[in-house]
Design a protein around this motif. Structure first.
Motif, short mmCIF file in Angstrom:
data_model
loop_
_atom_site.label_atom_id
_atom_site.label_comp_id
_atom_site.label_asym_id
_atom_site.label_seq_id
_atom_site.Cartn_x
_atom_site.Cartn_y
_atom_site.Cartn_z
N ARG A 44 0.86 -1.18 0.00
CA ARG A 44 0.00 0.00 0.00
C ARG A 44 0.90 1.24 0.00
N VAL A 45 0.49 2.26 -0.72
CA VAL A 45 1.25 3.50 -0.81
C VAL A 45 0.32 4.68 -0.62
N SER A 46 0.91 5.79 -0.20
CA SER A 46 0.13 7.02 -0.13
C SER A 46 0.36 7.79 -1.43
N ILE A 47 -0.67 8.46 -1.87
CA ILE A 47 -0.54 9.33 -3.02
C ILE A 47 -0.95 10.73 -2.57
N GLU A 48 -0.27 11.71 -3.11
CA GLU A 48 -0.58 13.10 -2.78
C GLU A 48 -0.81 13.86 -4.06
N LEU A 49 -1.87 14.63 -4.06
CA LEU A 49 -2.23 15.42 -5.23
C LEU A 49 -2.49 16.85 -4.79
N GLU B 47 -12.37 24.81 7.11
CA GLU B 47 -11.74 25.56 6.02
C GLU B 47 -10.22 25.38 5.96
N GLU B 48 -9.70 24.36 6.68
CA GLU B 48 -8.26 24.13 6.66
C GLU B 48 -7.90 22.66 6.42
N ARG B 49 -8.52 21.74 7.17
CA ARG B 49 -8.15 20.33 7.04
C ARG B 49 -9.30 19.42 7.45
N LEU B 50 -9.45 18.33 6.67
CA LEU B 50 -10.37 17.25 6.99
C LEU B 50 -9.61 15.95 6.85
N ARG B 51 -9.76 15.07 7.82
CA ARG B 51 -9.15 13.75 7.71
C ARG B 51 -10.20 12.71 8.05
N PHE B 52 -10.36 11.76 7.12
CA PHE B 52 -11.29 10.65 7.29
C PHE B 52 -10.51 9.36 7.44
N TYR C 114 -5.66 6.89 5.64
CA TYR C 114 -6.69 7.92 5.77
C TYR C 114 -6.89 8.61 4.43
N LEU C 115 -7.92 9.42 4.37
CA LEU C 115 -8.16 10.33 3.26
C LEU C 115 -8.12 11.72 3.88
N GLU C 116 -7.25 12.55 3.37
CA GLU C 116 -7.11 13.88 3.96
C GLU C 116 -7.19 14.96 2.89
N TYR C 117 -7.93 16.02 3.23
CA TYR C 117 -8.00 17.22 2.41
C TYR C 117 -7.38 18.35 3.22
N ARG C 118 -6.47 19.10 2.60
CA ARG C 118 -5.92 20.31 3.21
C ARG C 118 -6.18 21.47 2.27
N MET C 119 -6.60 22.59 2.84
CA MET C 119 -6.91 23.77 2.05
C MET C 119 -6.04 24.93 2.51
N GLU D 288 -5.85 32.21 -5.00
CA GLU D 288 -6.44 30.91 -5.26
C GLU D 288 -6.39 30.07 -3.99
N THR D 289 -7.17 29.01 -4.00
CA THR D 289 -7.13 28.04 -2.90
C THR D 289 -6.44 26.79 -3.41
N ILE D 290 -5.50 26.31 -2.63
CA ILE D 290 -4.79 25.08 -2.95
C ILE D 290 -5.45 23.96 -2.16
N LEU D 291 -5.86 22.92 -2.86
CA LEU D 291 -6.42 21.73 -2.22
C LEU D 291 -5.41 20.61 -2.36
N GLN D 292 -4.92 20.13 -1.23
CA GLN D 292 -4.02 18.98 -1.22
C GLN D 292 -4.81 17.77 -0.75
N ILE D 293 -4.66 16.66 -1.48
CA ILE D 293 -5.36 15.43 -1.14
C ILE D 293 -4.32 14.35 -0.87
#
Length: 125
Positions: free
Chosen positions: A3-8, A63-68, A78-83, A91-96
């Motif tokens: 298993r690996v993590s991916i970041e976008l 408005e900053e971070r969500l982690r599921f 986990y699944l994480e969104y950072r804004m 602009e807003t940067i969304l990191q997944i």
């Protein structure tokens, strides 16, 4: 299989506040992420073509971070969104951050890119 993590990372013209609503509200999630979304307290149930997955919201900084954490995934995944708001470009940067089997990483990135394309359409930028 390993298993690996991916970041976008994706850029949006929408504010972190608007983006946050599209990442947390069922009525907005169904517009870009899944066919159906139910939220009960900190537990989100997402449905795609009759198949459901459940995730617990384990970290929420509005408005900053969500982690599921997906209920059927290893504790370390986990699944994480950072804004982030970029002042220079306005602009807003969304990191997944997401996890998948190593051999599926390319497909997982393509899936996220496709979903984010739909999210951009829904929020207007």
């Amino acid at each position: 299989m390993k298993r690996v993590s991916i970041e976008l990372e994706f850029l949006f013209k929408a504010s972190p506040a608007i983006l946050y609503q599209f990442l947390t509200q069922p009525s907005n999630l169904v517009r870009w992420f899944c066919d159906k979304a139910d939220v009960e307290e900190e537990v989100f149930t997402f449905t795609w073509k009759g198949y459901s997955e459940t995730a617990e919201l384990v970290d929420d900084i509005e408005e900053e971070r969500l982690r599921f954490h997906w209920t059927d995934a290893p504790k370390t995944e986990y699944l994480e969104y950072r804004m982030f708001h970029a002042d220079i470009t306005n602009e807003t940067i969304l990191q997944i951050t997401d996890f998948c089997d190593e051999l599926d990483a390319k497909d997982q990135r393509a899936l996220w890119t496709s979903q984010i394309k739909q999210l951009r359409i829904e929020i207007g930028g």
